[in-house]
Write an enzyme that holds these catalytic residues in place. Structure first.
Site, PDB file in Angstrom:
ATOM      1  N   GLY A  20      -9.830   4.985  11.162  1.00  0.00           N
ATOM      2  CA  GLY A  20      -9.900   6.634  10.978  1.00  0.00           C
ATOM      3  C   GLY A  20     -11.422   7.010  11.519  1.00  0.00           C
ATOM      4  N   GLN A  47     -18.703  12.385  12.128  1.00  0.00           N
ATOM      5  CA  GLN A  47     -19.041  11.032  12.233  1.00  0.00           C
ATOM      6  C   GLN A  47     -19.531  10.920  13.696  1.00  0.00           C
ATOM      7  OE1 GLN A  47     -15.344   8.895  10.426  1.00  0.00           O
ATOM      8  NE2 GLN A  47     -17.163   7.517   9.870  1.00  0.00           N
ATOM      9  N   CYS A  77     -16.005   2.150   5.847  1.00  0.00           N
ATOM     10  CA  CYS A  77     -16.323   3.408   6.775  1.00  0.00           C
ATOM     11  C   CYS A  77     -17.242   3.004   7.967  1.00  0.00           C
ATOM     12  CB  CYS A  77     -16.927   4.472   5.905  1.00  0.00           C
ATOM     13  SG  CYS A  77     -17.542   6.167   6.776  1.00  0.00           S
ATOM     14  N   LEU A  78     -17.030   3.551   9.070  1.00  0.00           N
ATOM     15  CA  LEU A  78     -17.717   3.089  10.193  1.00  0.00           C
ATOM     16  C   LEU A  78     -19.022   3.869  10.037  1.00  0.00           C
ATOM     17  CD1 LEU A  78     -15.042   3.962  12.923  1.00  0.00           C
ATOM     18  CD2 LEU A  78     -15.901   1.733  12.204  1.00  0.00           C
ATOM     19  N   HIS A  92      -9.473   9.641   2.849  1.00  0.00           N
ATOM     20  CA  HIS A  92     -10.935   9.289   3.161  1.00  0.00           C
ATOM     21  C   HIS A  92     -11.531  10.373   4.272  1.00  0.00           C
ATOM     22  CE1 HIS A  92     -13.895   5.944   4.327  1.00  0.00           C
ATOM     23  NE2 HIS A  92     -14.078   6.781   5.244  1.00  0.00           N
ATOM     24  N   GLU A  93     -10.698  10.335   5.353  1.00  0.00           N
ATOM     25  CA  GLU A  93     -11.103  11.361   6.488  1.00  0.00           C
ATOM     26  C   GLU A  93     -11.205  12.739   6.100  1.00  0.00           C
ATOM     27  OE1 GLU A  93     -12.477   9.668   8.828  1.00  0.00           O
ATOM     28  OE2 GLU A  93     -11.466   7.659   8.122  1.00  0.00           O
ATOM     29  N   HIS A 147     -14.651  13.396   4.272  1.00  0.00           N
ATOM     30  CA  HIS A 147     -15.516  13.519   5.331  1.00  0.00           C
ATOM     31  C   HIS A 147     -15.720  15.143   5.795  1.00  0.00           C
ATOM     32  CE1 HIS A 147     -17.081   9.299   6.595  1.00  0.00           C
ATOM     33  NE2 HIS A 147     -15.929   9.333   6.616  1.00  0.00           N
TER      34      HIS A 147
HETATM   35 NI    NI Z   1     -15.453   6.892   6.648  1.00  0.00          NI
END
Ligand code: NI
Length: 150
Positions: free
Chosen positions: A49, A54, A92-93, A134-135, A138
């Site tokens: 995701g 991000q 998370c990236l 999660h997304e 963000h």
């Molecule tokens: Ni994330």
């Protein structure tokens, strides 16, 4: 001509990640290209995701790699129903090297628009529901590290 580009993923500590993203009202080719680039960036980073913030864009949109539906782009998502709260592992990236357990609904029904502005309602289960939650966090400046369980 068609190609996708890899974008830079901003990391925890960058104040942009704490901002609230704004609703998307632009469904033009420019935004389609951004979504394509987000997908490419996510896949190259082995993520499941990625939210626009991000890659430094404060738009309420994300690309999910779901088990059930494959790639799903969610734009201006709203949770309509959420249940089956469970604790599961996440990463998370934007937080490389960190993982931990987070409590989230594992069944969520979400209203959102696609890249053409068309409305959809979709139910995500299990890991897909976690990814969606999660997304969406963000989009409100929330990181999974804010929600870690013991
Ligand atoms: Ni994330």
């Amino acid at each position: 001509m068609f190609y996708m580009a890899r974008l830079t993923i901003i990391k925890e500590g960058n104040p942009l990640l704490r901002k609230h993203s704004k609703p998307v009202d632009d469904f033009s080719p420019r935004v389609h290209e951004l979504l394509d680039d987000m997908q490419e960036t996510m896949l190259r980073a082995n993520g499941v995701g990625i939210a626009a913030v991000q890659v430094g864009v404060l738009y309420r949109m994300a690309v999910l790699l779901t088990d059930e539906f494959g790639i799903v782009e969610i734009i201006n998502p709203i949770i309509k129903a959420a249940k089956n709260l469970r604790v599961a592992g996440e990463g998370c990236l934007s937080c490389p090297g960190i993982s931990g357990r987070v409590r989230r609904p594992h069944l969520v029904t979400v209203e959102f628009q696609d890249r053409n502005g068309q409305p959809h309602t979709q139910t995500f289960r299990g890991r897909d529901a976690v990814c969606c939650g999660h997304e969406m966090d963000h989009m409100d400046g929330i990181l999974f590290i804010d929600k870690l369980q013991n």
